[in-house]
Write a protein that holds these residues in place. Structure first.
Motif, PDB file in Angstrom:
ATOM      1  N   GLN B 107     -22.909 -15.107 -27.541  1.00  0.00           N
ATOM      2  CA  GLN B 107     -23.516 -15.875 -26.450  1.00  0.00           C
ATOM      3  C   GLN B 107     -22.536 -16.251 -25.361  1.00  0.00           C
ATOM      4  N   LEU B 108     -21.355 -15.692 -25.458  1.00  0.00           N
ATOM      5  CA  LEU B 108     -20.319 -16.108 -24.517  1.00  0.00           C
ATOM      6  C   LEU B 108     -19.561 -14.902 -23.983  1.00  0.00           C
ATOM      7  N   GLU B 109     -19.294 -14.927 -22.682  1.00  0.00           N
ATOM      8  CA  GLU B 109     -18.402 -13.924 -22.087  1.00  0.00           C
ATOM      9  C   GLU B 109     -17.402 -14.661 -21.225  1.00  0.00           C
ATOM     10  N   VAL B 110     -16.133 -14.388 -21.437  1.00  0.00           N
ATOM     11  CA  VAL B 110     -15.116 -15.072 -20.648  1.00  0.00           C
ATOM     12  C   VAL B 110     -14.245 -14.044 -19.937  1.00  0.00           C
ATOM     13  N   ASP B 111     -14.050 -14.220 -18.652  1.00  0.00           N
ATOM     14  CA  ASP B 111     -13.085 -13.408 -17.913  1.00  0.00           C
ATOM     15  C   ASP B 111     -11.948 -14.311 -17.481  1.00  0.00           C
ATOM     16  N   VAL B 112     -10.717 -13.874 -17.754  1.00  0.00           N
ATOM     17  CA  VAL B 112      -9.556 -14.661 -17.377  1.00  0.00           C
ATOM     18  C   VAL B 112      -8.833 -13.923 -16.257  1.00  0.00           C
ATOM     19  N   LEU B 113      -8.795 -14.536 -15.085  1.00  0.00           N
ATOM     20  CA  LEU B 113      -8.191 -13.883 -13.916  1.00  0.00           C
ATOM     21  C   LEU B 113      -6.783 -14.417 -13.690  1.00  0.00           C
ATOM     22  N   ASP B 114      -5.868 -13.528 -13.348  1.00  0.00           N
ATOM     23  CA  ASP B 114      -4.544 -14.010 -12.978  1.00  0.00           C
ATOM     24  C   ASP B 114      -4.039 -13.207 -11.799  1.00  0.00           C
ATOM     25  N   GLU B 115      -3.338 -13.882 -10.914  1.00  0.00           N
ATOM     26  CA  GLU B 115      -2.855 -13.156  -9.740  1.00  0.00           C
ATOM     27  C   GLU B 115      -1.764 -12.163 -10.113  1.00  0.00           C
ATOM     28  N   LEU B 116      -1.136 -12.362 -11.250  1.00  0.00           N
ATOM     29  CA  LEU B 116      -0.064 -11.466 -11.669  1.00  0.00           C
ATOM     30  C   LEU B 116      -0.593 -10.447 -12.673  1.00  0.00           C
ATOM     31  N   PRO B 117       0.102  -9.306 -12.788  1.00  0.00           N
ATOM     32  CA  PRO B 117      -0.321  -8.334 -13.797  1.00  0.00           C
ATOM     33  C   PRO B 117       0.032  -8.802 -15.209  1.00  0.00           C
TER      34      PRO B 117
END
Ligand SMILES: Cc1cc2nc3c(=O)[nH]c(=O)nc-3n(C[C@H](O)[C@H](O)[C@H](O)COP(=O)(O)OP(=O)(O)OC[C@H]3O[C@@H](n4cnc5c(N)ncnc54)[C@H](O)[C@@H]3O)c2cc1C
Ligand SMILES: NC(=O)c1ccc[n+]([C@@H]2O[C@H](COP(=O)([O-])OP(=O)(O)OC[C@H]3O[C@@H](n4cnc5c(N)ncnc54)[C@H](OP(=O)(O)O)[C@@H]3O)[C@@H](O)[C@H]2O)c1
Ligand code: FES
Lengths: 170, 559
Positions: B107-117
């Protein structure tokens, strides 16, 4: 990384950032005593713990549940907690650099523990919700005299202000 | 009222928490749910059981119970709770851990964004390269980020490649955990001279942060004295890096360009200067003990007059919350008492090889008032002028006040490099309301408010962005859990509409030509760096340019 390792902190064995392999407890066992066939390896070496010689330890978790677990002699309480799916954090994996494995020890057993070394005291200073009976779980090693020890996990109901955040005077 | 630590293992805690802000009609259902949950057997260990129980008890609106009746259907119709986390430092990683502990995978989807690779924020680019044990936490963060319903989206700068508003339209909740990407200023004339740097930039430079590899750091054969302004742990970190020998640093994962410069410079003295007294310094005992007692080539210098404790200081040190400060005071007092004998011993040991001995001057009650240029170079700093201070105020609240008659009474310390280490702050962040006075995002317990005090639904904050630059890695766990409690409270209090989530993000980034780095790509970087490090006898040899990082991320090493 194995899928099973994703489910718990400190899965089977993990590579430390500096390349040393840390042989952590094997897969979680909800009841150690009933599962002597599993080999539980020491943190810094390859000899297994003698699981037939274990003491009983009680963890009181953040929901106030009292969980009985077996702790093989020589194992530390961070390993014991992780082996039993108890949500004790061990950010530095037991190398005395984080204080996240902080627990409260019952009064009777607290006095039986060896005095904390300077390094442990230094880290305890930073622990969340420090009390008189605070110790670092990764530094408490199971010995026969600690049989029946009760360890309480700190809970996060305190204000964030205690969390190292000191309002700036100016 | 019992307040438990996480929301749902913990559902009770999550509903019982006071200060609910919306959905009064929902309060009745919540109370019913709380009652039902309190009857749940404690042996129900799994979060998902509690989650379901909360749903069955009527705590959640229909949308939740509908997909629960058929999880496959839930996957099909996209009725999952979709979360974007901005930033993969400790706060972002702990937020992911708290979410995934409480909400079932399906029931969960998480996207973790970071400006660095590269993930992990200040664990990679802040924590000192010679403190590898403090970086071991990345193993647990890697586990959080590589769960099947979590995706790492590196090389995506929020505010540039995608806006906060766009994220809010694509995800149900957006959790900002982008840390503090700027620094506090001291507003001293001469600050713009070459050689006056923030400790933040210096730290990023020696840790190989790709945005700071070109930083001009004046460290050469003429650099003998460095002034560090501030008495915190970051100040100690930068001082220690300047004091350690090249051989010691070679065993760390310090960036190669920094190691080369540091091993060629001739730093002899580091002056660590605090505006208040010894009793008020904010460093911690472990860091202080290391720099004062454990560096064999370092001689500590303390002026006994500067560390005399007043009655107010003594009272302050007895306060319960100052246990750590009291221990630190003891460490410096001991160093002061031993400095004479230590100097004699050192003379004996190092006779004839004075080169190797460096001095650490611990200075107190001094505020920088002017940076002066070098005698032969009007653009570069050569001297720092300090005014003397006294403290006034009640115990625990003493402030520094300048006592010097200016400028006659000032003390001037030579300094070819000045590192200003007075704290980090958020600066600005496109799409988020920054409180410029405190340097954090306006929020209450992690719920973001705008300048006029209204909450911005679905927008949350955690970590240094939320509380400012304080606390160790573990502090962010408690902080993230507080925020996630709010996320789950709010989730329970309003119906969930459809959000496109990660698919929409990926196509948008694709259109915008962003080179995404996912977690497997990061592992390629990790493998290559570790292998290069192993060959050199160090924990890792960092790649420090964006091009190299992106190239390695996209190259299959087995191909
Ligand atoms: C020099 C230094 C040394 C430290 N040493 C220690 C130590 O030894 N032990 C310890 O316990 N603690 C240490 N700390 C404290 C610890 O690092 C912090 O508590 C912690 O990193 C804060 O976590 P955070 O996630 O809030 O921020 P950060 O760690 O800064 O993470 C923020 C992340 O957000 C990303 N980001 C920023 N802007 C954007 C954007 N626009 N879009 C997308 N992503 C973005 C960044 O790239 C970064 O990855 C140290 C801190 C510093 C500064
Ligand atoms: N090893 C570790 O565990 C580790 C390592 C690094 C960082 N950290 C953590 O990261 C956080 C940030 O560290 P930090 O060192 O940047 O912050 P900090 O502990 O807040 O220290 C800031 C220092 O700057 C001084 N200062 C502030 N404003 C000033 C001004 N205008 N003029 C002169 N001096 C001024 C402060 O003095 P006043 O007290 O007078 O304000 C204080 O000495 C801390 O919580 C720290 O513990 C931990
Ligand atoms: S696990 Fe870090 S100090 Fe115990």
């Amino acid at each position: 990384m194995r899928a099973s390792a994703l489910l718990r902190p400190l899965g089977n064995s993990c590579r430390l950032p500096w390349g040393r392999t840390w042989a952590a407890p094997l897969a979680p066992a909800s009841n150690l005593a009933s599962n002597h066939t599993r080999t539980w390896r020491r943190a810094h070496g390859n000899e297994p713990y003698d699981e037939s010689r274990a003491i009983t330890v009680y963890f009181i978790d953040r929901d106030q549940r009292r969980i009985e677990v077996k702790a093989p002699l020589g194992a530390n309480m961070l390993q014991v907690a992780h082996r039993n799916d108890i949500d004790l954090e061990g950010a530095c994996e037991g190398s005395l650099a984080c204080s996240t494995c902080h627990v409260y020890v019952d009064d009777k057993n607290f006095t039986k523990l060896k005095e904390p070394c300077d390094d442990e005291n230094d880290m305890l200073d930073l622990a969340f919700g420090l009390k008189e009976n605070s110790r670092l779980g990764c530094q408490i090693i199971a010995t026969p005299e600690l049989d029946g020890m009760e360890l309480r996990l700190p809970s996060a109901t305190r204000n964030m202000a205690v969390d190292g955040h000191v309002p700036k005077p100016h | 009222m019992q307040r438990s630590m996480f929301g749902l293992p913990h559902a009770r805690g999550c509903f019982a928490l006071g200060g609910r802000r919306t959905g009064s009609e929902f309060a009745g259902a919540a109370t019913a749910a709380a009652a039902a949950l309190s009857r749940m057997p404690a042996s129900w260990k799994s979060a998902s059981l509690r989650w379901r129980a909360a749903v069955c008890a009527g705590a959640f609106p229909n949308w939740v119970s509908r997909p629960l009746s058929s999880e496959k259907a839930s996957a099909r119709d996209g009725h999952k709770f979709k979360v974007a986390v901005i930033g993969s430092g400790p706060a972002g990683c702990y937020a992911v851990a708290a979410l995934t502990k409480q909400i079932p995978k399906t029931q969960l989807e998480v996207d973790v964004l970071d400006e660095l690779p590269t993930p992990f924020g200040l664990v990679r680019y802040g924590i000192a390269p010679d403190h590898q044990e403090a970086k071991a936490v990345v193993n647990q963060f890697a586990q959080s980020l590589s769960q099947e319903n979590v995706r790492f989206r590196g090389n995506v700068k929020v505010g540039v490649h995608v806006s906060v508003a766009e994220l809010r339209s694509m995800y149900h909740a957006v959790i900002a955990a982008a840390g503090a990407q700027s620094e506090r200023k001291i507003d001293v004339p001469g600050e713009s001279l070459h050689g006056v740097l923030s400790a933040r930039k210096f730290v990023a430079w020696y840790n190989g942060h790709p945005h700071f590899t070109k930083l001009h750091v004046p460290l050469d054969h003429r650099t003998t004295d460095v002034v560090v302004v501030g008495n915190g742990n970051v100040a100690i970190d930068v001082a220690r890096i300047l004091l350690k020998t090249p051989e010691e640093l070679a065993r760390s994962d310090i960036a190669q360009h920094a190691w080369e410069k540091l091993s060629q410079c001739s730093v002899k003295r580091v002056h660590l200067v605090g505006r208040r007294g010894l009793a008020q310094a904010s460093w911690s005992a472990k860091e202080l003990r290391e720099i004062v007692q454990k560096l064999p080539n370092v001689r500590v210098k303390v002026n006994p007059d500067e560390i005399k404790l007043s009655d107010v200081d003594l009272e302050e040190l007895e306060m319960e919350e100052n246990r750590a400060k009291k221990r630190c005071t003891g460490i410096v007092q001991q160093a002061a008492a031993e400095q004479e004998s230590a100097a004699a011993e050192e003379k004996r040991l190092f006779e004839g090889e004075q080169q190797t001995v460096k001095e650490l001057h611990l200075r107190f009650l001094r505020t920088p008032v002017l940076f002066l240029p070098k005698d032969d170079d009007a653009n570069s700093v050569g001297w720092t002028q300090f005014a003397r201070n006294h403290l006034a105020g009640p115990p625990g609240k003493q402030r520094a006040h300048i006592t010097t008659n200016m400028p006659a009474g000032c003390e001037t310390i030579p300094s070819t490099l000045v590192l200003v280490s007075v704290g980090y702050k958020v600066g600005t962040f496109d799409g988020l309301p920054v409180d410029t006075a405190s340097g954090v995002i306006h929020n209450v317990k992690g719920r973001v408010k705008n300048q006029t005090g209204e909450f911005l639904p679905g927008l949350y904050v955690t970590g240094w962005m939320k509380r400012g630059s304080s606390g160790i890695v573990g502090s962010n766990r408690w902080d993230a859990e507080e925020t996630i409690r709010c996320v789950i409270e709010d989730l329970a209090s309003a119906p969930l509409d459809y959000k496109a989530g990660g698919a929409a993000l990926d196509s948008l980034l694709d259109i915008r030509g962003v080179r995404l780095v996912d977690f497997d790509s990061w592992r390629r970087i990790d493998t290559r760096e570790s292998a290069a490090g192993a060959a050199m006898g160090k924990p890792r040899q960092k790649l420090t340019s964006l091009e190299e990082l992106l190239h390695t991320a996209s190259t299959d090493q087995h191909a």
